[in-house]
Design a protein around this motif. Structure first.
Motif, short mmCIF file in Angstrom:
data_model
loop_
_atom_site.label_atom_id
_atom_site.label_comp_id
_atom_site.label_asym_id
_atom_site.label_seq_id
_atom_site.Cartn_x
_atom_site.Cartn_y
_atom_site.Cartn_z
N ALA A 139 0.99 -1.52 -0.53
CA ALA A 139 0.09 -0.17 -0.04
C ALA A 139 0.96 1.58 -0.58
CB ALA A 139 -0.81 0.14 0.91
N LEU A 140 2.11 1.24 0.93
CA LEU A 140 2.26 2.39 0.99
C LEU A 140 3.78 3.09 -0.44
CD1 LEU A 140 4.75 1.74 4.44
CD2 LEU A 140 3.30 3.76 3.70
N LEU A 141 3.77 1.61 -1.54
CA LEU A 141 4.55 1.50 -2.47
C LEU A 141 3.26 1.61 -3.10
CD1 LEU A 141 6.48 -1.70 -3.08
CD2 LEU A 141 7.64 0.60 -3.16
N THR A 142 2.46 2.20 -3.65
CA THR A 142 1.24 2.52 -4.71
C THR A 142 0.96 3.35 -3.92
OG1 THR A 142 0.27 -0.03 -4.36
CG2 THR A 142 -1.24 1.41 -5.30
N ALA A 143 0.57 3.77 -3.04
CA ALA A 143 0.74 5.51 -2.47
C ALA A 143 2.14 6.38 -3.66
CB ALA A 143 0.96 5.78 -0.96
N SER A 144 2.73 6.10 -3.09
CA SER A 144 3.71 6.74 -3.70
C SER A 144 3.59 6.51 -5.84
CB SER A 144 5.27 6.11 -3.18
OG SER A 144 6.36 6.48 -3.67
N GLU A 145 3.76 5.62 -6.02
CA GLU A 145 2.90 5.47 -7.36
C GLU A 145 1.87 6.19 -7.29
OE1 GLU A 145 4.87 4.28 -9.50
OE2 GLU A 145 6.37 3.65 -8.16
N GLY A 147 0.01 10.69 -10.37
CA GLY A 147 -0.86 13.14 -9.99
C GLY A 147 -2.44 12.28 -9.85
N ASP A 148 -2.71 11.07 -9.16
CA ASP A 148 -3.93 10.37 -8.23
C ASP A 148 -2.98 10.95 -6.56
OD1 ASP A 148 -6.12 10.13 -7.07
OD2 ASP A 148 -5.84 7.68 -7.59
N THR A 149 -3.55 12.41 -6.05
CA THR A 149 -3.27 12.37 -4.66
C THR A 149 -4.64 12.18 -3.73
OG1 THR A 149 -1.95 14.41 -4.85
CG2 THR A 149 -2.54 14.72 -2.72
N ALA A 150 -5.88 12.14 -3.89
CA ALA A 150 -6.91 11.71 -2.86
C ALA A 150 -6.57 10.31 -2.69
CB ALA A 150 -7.93 12.02 -4.36
N GLY A 151 -5.84 9.19 -4.40
CA GLY A 151 -6.15 7.35 -4.29
C GLY A 151 -4.89 7.13 -3.39
N ALA A 152 -3.97 7.84 -3.56
CA ALA A 152 -2.74 8.19 -2.70
C ALA A 152 -3.14 8.03 -0.98
CB ALA A 152 -1.86 8.53 -2.78
N VAL A 153 -3.62 9.10 -0.58
CA VAL A 153 -4.68 8.83 0.95
C VAL A 153 -5.37 8.25 1.35
CG1 VAL A 153 -5.69 10.69 2.17
CG2 VAL A 153 -4.13 12.09 0.81
N SER A 154 -6.01 7.42 0.06
CA SER A 154 -7.34 6.39 0.08
C SER A 154 -6.29 5.46 1.05
CB SER A 154 -8.22 6.51 -1.03
OG SER A 154 -9.32 5.23 -1.01
N SER A 155 -5.14 5.22 -0.50
CA SER A 155 -4.06 3.31 0.30
C SER A 155 -3.68 4.13 1.32
CB SER A 155 -3.01 3.65 -1.03
OG SER A 155 -4.16 3.64 -1.74
#
Length: 227
Positions: free
Chosen positions: A94-100, A105-113
């Motif tokens: 999940a941390l790797l996914t958030a970084s990607e 450019g998907d900050t909202a998705g990163a926060v969700s992850s």
């Protein structure tokens, strides 16, 4: 020694051998079972260790394959297909996914992850704290200062490796709010902390000076203390 004494001793010794053989026949299986358990336990431990190594290698290979693409969105999609063996691996993925997601450019998705990690009680605390910290920093422009301050204060009081980084974020929030005195005091506390890293110590010095303060280096850790 008389013949009768020798005969008695021979009979006694024979009885002892008979009793020993009887005990071995009756209880000998316990010793055999103990040996089997020891050998079997060692073999099972080795099997589990080999299985864990194989899972780790498989996960590592899958993650590396997912990160091969030059497109961040494709890397996110590929990471979403990786299967994990447990909560700790879930957190790392999940941390790797958030970084990607941030790279895409998907900050909202990163926060969700990141929030899926920070709110999962099955995941080790250090991963939850890292996820919470990253989620808060990603929302610097979208989340109100009071909420971010509350989150960083919780991380700062929790101890661990993120304690000083959380305090640094609190100092930055104070600067944004125009509270220079609080920012300098917070940075001075960081500067004097025995756990401060050289990089963070340097940042604290620079910001204190930039804010018009005078760093108090008395009691501040030296490079030797920081390893």
């Amino acid at each position: 020694m008389s013949n009768s004494d020798g005969f008695i001793e021979e009979v006694t010794e024979e009885l002892r051998r008979d009793q020993m053989m009887a005990k071995l026949k009756r209880y000998g299986w316990i010793g055999v079972l103990a040996v089997l358990l020891i050998v079997g336990g060692a073999a099972y431990s080795e099997y589990r260790a080999a299985q864990a190594r194989a899972q780790a290698e498989s996960l590592g290979d899958a993650v590396l394959d997912a990160l091969e693409s030059n497109d961040a969105a494709q890397r996110v999609a590929a990471l979403g297909q990786v299967e994990t063996p447990g909560p700790k691996a879930d957190a790392v993925l999940a941390l790797l996914t958030a970084s990607e997601q941030v790279a895409a450019g998907d900050t909202a998705g990163a926060v969700s992850s990141l929030e899926t990690v920070s709110l999962n009680s099955e995941i080790p605390q250090v991963y939850r704290q890292i996820a919470q910290f990253k989620a808060l920093t990603l929302q610097a422009e979208t989340l109100d200062a009071a909420t971010r301050k509350q989150g960083f204060e919780a991380l700062g009081s929790a101890g661990g490796t993120l304690r000083l980084l959380a305090q640094e974020q609190l100092a930055l929030i104070a600067i944004q709010e125009g509270d220079t005195a609080t920012a300098i005091t917070t940075y001075q506390g960081i500067l004097s902390d025995a756990g401060v890293t050289p990089d963070l110590q340097q940042r604290a010095l620079q910001v204190i000076v930039a804010l018009g303060g005078e760093p108090d280096l008395i009691g501040a850790p030296t490079d030797d203390n920081n390893g």
